[in-house]
Enzyme design. Sequence first.
Site, mmCIF file in Angstrom:
data_model
loop_
_atom_site.group_PDB
_atom_site.id
_atom_site.type_symbol
_atom_site.label_atom_id
_atom_site.label_comp_id
_atom_site.label_asym_id
_atom_site.label_seq_id
_atom_site.Cartn_x
_atom_site.Cartn_y
_atom_site.Cartn_z
ATOM 1 N N LYS A 507 2.618 -15.600 6.426
ATOM 2 C CA LYS A 507 3.065 -16.685 6.466
ATOM 3 C C LYS A 507 1.451 -17.838 6.375
ATOM 4 C CE LYS A 507 5.185 -14.630 10.610
ATOM 5 N NZ LYS A 507 4.457 -13.622 10.135
ATOM 6 N N GLU A 605 -12.144 3.229 -0.663
ATOM 7 C CA GLU A 605 -12.160 4.761 -0.312
ATOM 8 C C GLU A 605 -11.417 4.323 0.581
ATOM 9 O OE1 GLU A 605 -13.196 7.453 0.439
ATOM 10 O OE2 GLU A 605 -15.108 7.108 -0.336
ATOM 11 N N VAL A 608 -7.177 7.125 0.831
ATOM 12 C CA VAL A 608 -6.505 8.438 1.056
ATOM 13 C C VAL A 608 -8.324 8.671 2.529
ATOM 14 C CG1 VAL A 608 -7.027 11.253 0.123
ATOM 15 C CG2 VAL A 608 -6.830 8.782 -1.900
ATOM 16 N N LYS A 681 -0.850 9.464 -1.891
ATOM 17 C CA LYS A 681 -2.565 9.574 -1.614
ATOM 18 C C LYS A 681 -3.049 11.253 -2.402
ATOM 19 C CE LYS A 681 -3.066 8.611 2.932
ATOM 20 N NZ LYS A 681 -2.556 8.910 4.050
ATOM 21 N N GLY A 796 -5.626 5.519 11.417
ATOM 22 C CA GLY A 796 -5.926 4.748 12.944
ATOM 23 C C GLY A 796 -6.985 3.558 12.086
HETATM 24 N N1 LIG Z 1 -3.568 2.947 9.863
HETATM 25 C C1 LIG Z 1 -4.127 2.995 9.146
HETATM 26 O O1 LIG Z 1 -4.990 4.589 9.388
HETATM 27 C C2 LIG Z 1 -3.765 2.973 7.711
HETATM 28 C C3 LIG Z 1 -3.357 2.455 7.228
HETATM 29 N N2 LIG Z 1 -4.112 1.689 5.357
HETATM 30 C C4 LIG Z 1 -3.698 0.721 4.309
HETATM 31 O O2 LIG Z 1 -3.225 -0.004 5.694
HETATM 32 C C5 LIG Z 1 -2.841 -1.561 5.568
HETATM 33 C C6 LIG Z 1 -2.398 -1.972 6.380
HETATM 34 O O3 LIG Z 1 -1.687 -1.391 7.544
HETATM 35 P P1 LIG Z 1 -1.236 -2.304 8.640
HETATM 36 O O4 LIG Z 1 -2.347 -3.419 9.260
HETATM 37 O O5 LIG Z 1 -1.182 -1.219 9.529
HETATM 38 O O6 LIG Z 1 -0.363 -3.009 8.756
HETATM 39 P P2 LIG Z 1 0.130 -4.352 10.054
HETATM 40 O O7 LIG Z 1 1.944 -4.732 9.532
HETATM 41 O O8 LIG Z 1 0.247 -3.823 10.959
HETATM 42 O O9 LIG Z 1 -0.598 -6.074 9.433
HETATM 43 C C7 LIG Z 1 -0.010 -6.112 7.571
HETATM 44 C C8 LIG Z 1 -0.932 -7.567 7.376
HETATM 45 O O10 LIG Z 1 -0.343 -7.879 6.216
HETATM 46 C C9 LIG Z 1 0.661 -8.990 6.569
HETATM 47 N N3 LIG Z 1 1.215 -9.004 5.491
HETATM 48 C C10 LIG Z 1 1.908 -8.754 4.924
HETATM 49 N N4 LIG Z 1 2.758 -9.035 3.333
HETATM 50 C C11 LIG Z 1 1.957 -9.891 3.061
HETATM 51 C C12 LIG Z 1 1.991 -10.639 2.034
HETATM 52 N N5 LIG Z 1 2.383 -11.025 1.266
HETATM 53 N N6 LIG Z 1 1.380 -12.083 1.805
HETATM 54 C C13 LIG Z 1 0.160 -11.911 2.738
HETATM 55 N N7 LIG Z 1 -0.008 -11.143 3.777
HETATM 56 C C14 LIG Z 1 0.843 -10.123 4.124
HETATM 57 C C15 LIG Z 1 1.168 -9.226 7.249
HETATM 58 O O11 LIG Z 1 1.463 -10.701 8.093
HETATM 59 P P3 LIG Z 1 2.417 -10.581 9.054
HETATM 60 O O12 LIG Z 1 2.005 -9.941 10.675
HETATM 61 O O13 LIG Z 1 2.751 -12.166 8.763
HETATM 62 O O14 LIG Z 1 3.465 -9.838 8.760
HETATM 63 C C16 LIG Z 1 -0.249 -8.722 8.329
HETATM 64 O O15 LIG Z 1 -1.523 -9.585 8.521
HETATM 65 C C17 LIG Z 1 -1.317 -0.900 4.527
HETATM 66 O O16 LIG Z 1 -1.963 -0.627 2.830
HETATM 67 C C18 LIG Z 1 -1.573 1.241 5.028
HETATM 68 O O17 LIG Z 1 -1.288 2.240 4.236
HETATM 69 C C19 LIG Z 1 -4.727 2.629 4.984
HETATM 70 C C20 LIG Z 1 -5.266 3.816 5.952
HETATM 71 C C21 LIG Z 1 -5.283 3.799 7.335
HETATM 72 N N1 LIG Z 2 -0.014 6.432 7.392
HETATM 73 C C1 LIG Z 2 -1.187 6.647 7.261
HETATM 74 C C2 LIG Z 2 -2.478 6.359 7.338
HETATM 75 C C3 LIG Z 2 -4.070 6.354 6.592
HETATM 76 O O1 LIG Z 2 -3.231 6.345 5.201
HETATM 77 C C4 LIG Z 2 -0.968 7.674 7.580
HETATM 78 O O2 LIG Z 2 -0.115 8.088 8.565
HETATM 79 O O3 LIG Z 2 -2.500 8.793 7.051
#
Ligand SMILES: NC(=O)C1=CN([C@@H]2O[C@H](COP(=O)(O)OP(=O)(O)OC[C@H]3O[C@@H](n4cnc5c(N)ncnc54)[C@H](OP(=O)(O)O)[C@@H]3O)[C@@H](O)[C@H]2O)C=CC1
Ligand SMILES: N[C@@H](CC=O)C(=O)O
Length: 816
Positions: A507, A605, A608, A681, A796
């Site tokens: 937002k 990094e 994956v 991945k 995580g």
């Molecule tokens: N969880 C894990 O273990 C791992 C996650 N990842 C990667 O991390 C990334 C984030 O995951 P996670 O933190 O859980 O996701 P969340 O949904 O918790 O957070 C996503 C964030 O991105 C923002 N966002 C979404 N769309 C837009 C946009 N168009 N412009 C600007 N900001 C935007 C959201 O804003 P708002 O809150 O306003 O929607 C929020 O702040 C993913 O790509 C995931 O694959 C990678 C490895 C491991």
């Molecule tokens: N959603 C993913 C998080 C890391 O990329 C997973 O479950 O492994």
Amino acid sequence: MKIVKFGGSSVANAANILRCINIVKNKKSPVIVVVSALGGVTDLLQLAANQASKKEEAYHENYEVIAHRHLDIVRELIPVNQQAGILSNVLRKLNELETLLQGVFYLGELSLQTKDVILSFGERLSSFLIGEVLIAQGENCCSVNCRELIKTNNRFGKAAVNFDVTNTIIRQYFAKNNCDYYIVPGFVAESEDKFITTLGRGGSDYTAAIIAAALDLEEVEIWTDVSGIYTANPKMVKQAQVIENINFQEAMELSHFGAKVLYPSALEPILPKNITMLIKNTFDPEAKGSVVSNKAHNEGCNPIRGISNIDKIALLTLEGLGMVGVVGIARRLFEVLSHNEINVIFITQASSEHSICFAISEGEAVKAERLINEVFQFEIQQGKVKPIAVEFDLSIVAIVGDKIKGHQGLSGKMLSVLGRNNVNICAIAQGASERNISVVISHKDVKKALNTLHEAFFEEAVVQLNLFVMGVGNVGGKFLEQIEHQYAYLKNNLKINVRVVGMANSKKMFFNEEGIDLTDYKDDLASGVPVSQEAFLEQIKVLNMRNSVFVDNTANTEVAMTYASYLRNSIAVVTCNKVACSSDYAYYKLLRDLSRKYNAPFLYETNVGAGLPIIDTLKNLVASGDRVKEIQAVLSGSLNFIFNNFDGKLPFDQIVHQAQVEGYTEPNPKIDLSGIDVLRKLLILMRESGYVVEEKDIAVDSFLPEACLKAETVEEFYQSMKDNAAHFEALYNKAQEQEARLKFVATYKDGSAKVGLQFIGKEHPFYNLEGKDNIVLFFTDRYQEQPLLIKGAGAGAAVTASGIFADVIRIGNKLN
Ligand SMILES: NC(=O)C1=CN([C@@H]2O[C@H](COP(=O)(O)OP(=O)(O)OC[C@H]3O[C@@H](n4cnc5c(N)ncnc54)[C@H](OP(=O)(O)O)[C@@H]3O)[C@@H](O)[C@H]2O)C=CC1
Ligand SMILES: N[C@@H](CC=O)C(=O)O
């Protein structure tokens, strides 16, 4: 006897004048006090004179401002009962000025001679007033008529001093007078035929230097509004430090290149006499200041003493094959400039003699262009020389130091730090004195260039990274928390200063050039402006900060598609979003190519195995010549967690929900459960192994029922899992029957890649993979029987954030 000079800002108003008087009275008398015009008055005089010469009535208004500023000082600093005489004296001078301006207005003409008289009123008025204030305070003070003291030729605008006559007059004057304080107007002098002349830019410093040299004084104090000569302009470079001791040559180079604290002309009379110049701050008299002397040696190991810049520069290039080997081209070029009083600041000529490139002040560029094209009209018509090319909006940045001479690698370092930060260099020159290396760059890059160079040459120990964080959710939020927590450690131990300058969610976006306070960023972000990818990038470009890093913590495709633009602007990209690297191979390759081309790191990094060092390890294997032949892996932390916790008692959808709450799933868990996340991945691992593969080359064996695959929203997806609870129970029961465990496995072998659910028996290394762990086995030329194995938590927020953090630190270490 002492001599002090106060610049325009030091005497800009009544309060400042009292500061100066205080400084003077703290010195042992006699003291010669040279003063400039009240701050801004010379500019106003110049403006009014120009307006009058163009018959613009507006000159009256500027005259009024000048008049009021001086009259106000009388009213504020002179006791009422003594004001009458002083006011009438000031009014007489002001009337004289007004009459002159009127004359210029009627004639519509302003000669250099008349201009000198008009400009002289600034110093004549300020010195008169300051003298009267001292007298009113009961001091034994003489107001010196500088016209009687300094004799020049009649080159109006920048008269040349006749030192023989002047030195004698000065010595005689101070020998026969006996005052405690002598107030001298700077800048103003008189020609031998008794016309008022002026001494050019920095004229008041020059006046002080002339008197000091004539009287063989030990030191000249120059009081200004900064605490000395800085390593760079402190208004642009926060980290700039005062240079406490500097020799004349270095000071001269720095001042040539825009360090406006002192003017080279002021050094001329004192240089041969070993007189020291002390630069002090009127507004911070306790600050040590800078001592400029013949004796100062750069004792430190840093060969660079300062970095300076000149703005508003135009670069002119005369080019043509007809110039090669032809004698007199340079003479004709520079002769026409010199005849027209156009000052050349910078020159370079390639050894091919095919072009001459030089820089002048921007205001003179159009005139120079016309004059040069006239001079070379014949050659231009013959096609031997091209019309002169003029580039505007440029600045010169120079590194300065006596020890540059004979120190190898400095220009290389200068150019490489600028290049790394996307600062394009239009021209380069190293002075024959080898005391400076100067480059011409775009004006918009000056602040970044100064800061980058300052960091490289003066703060080598600490490198500053400016982060722009997109996405502050689960992972992004933890990342900010970790930066906040580790800030001091990074600075003290790794010498990396990490600042978050911009951030956004879906937002809002928020920027703070000084760094966002991470203890309180949520309120700042909420107060930000609506976000768009274009606006975010644009703002980063406007800020144009060195070592900028864009960090993508979203799962968003639109964001992933912006990386190319960042890299093209030499902005590093760190991302945990897998979309870019698993999109079309062409885009993945483009990003890697751009990263190389623009020297901007592109690190992912965490794509994956979250924080596990999988991609880095793979890169090293490949770079060292190994070849990946087979991959076997469990790459989904969330699926591993789900199948490790699903025991048929709690419904499957609730376990999925638990994985989401724990922060293991993607924002949309269908991406994990459908196998897309693992496919991405595996695709990335194969690409990193050197295979040119697309998504369609990997087979996905989904374990989801059709209804779940069709769900369009997260809610629908959960509902469909609920509706198909029996399907998941059946999978569990089948695994139990086989004494196996359910693992979602990714494999690549012999050109075939697939992902899907497998029943893993006890003998398999994946059987005991606990919790949310990932495991990856690489079979390579070198790891044939026993694969290279990497295992650990694969999902995580905390581990992922630490993986992103590690990428950021990699960038910092590379810069260090
Ligand atoms: N969880 C894990 O273990 C791992 C996650 N990842 C990667 O991390 C990334 C984030 O995951 P996670 O933190 O859980 O996701 P969340 O949904 O918790 O957070 C996503 C964030 O991105 C923002 N966002 C979404 N769309 C837009 C946009 N168009 N412009 C600007 N900001 C935007 C959201 O804003 P708002 O809150 O306003 O929607 C929020 O702040 C993913 O790509 C995931 O694959 C990678 C490895 C491991
Ligand atoms: N959603 C993913 C998080 C890391 O990329 C997973 O479950 O492994």
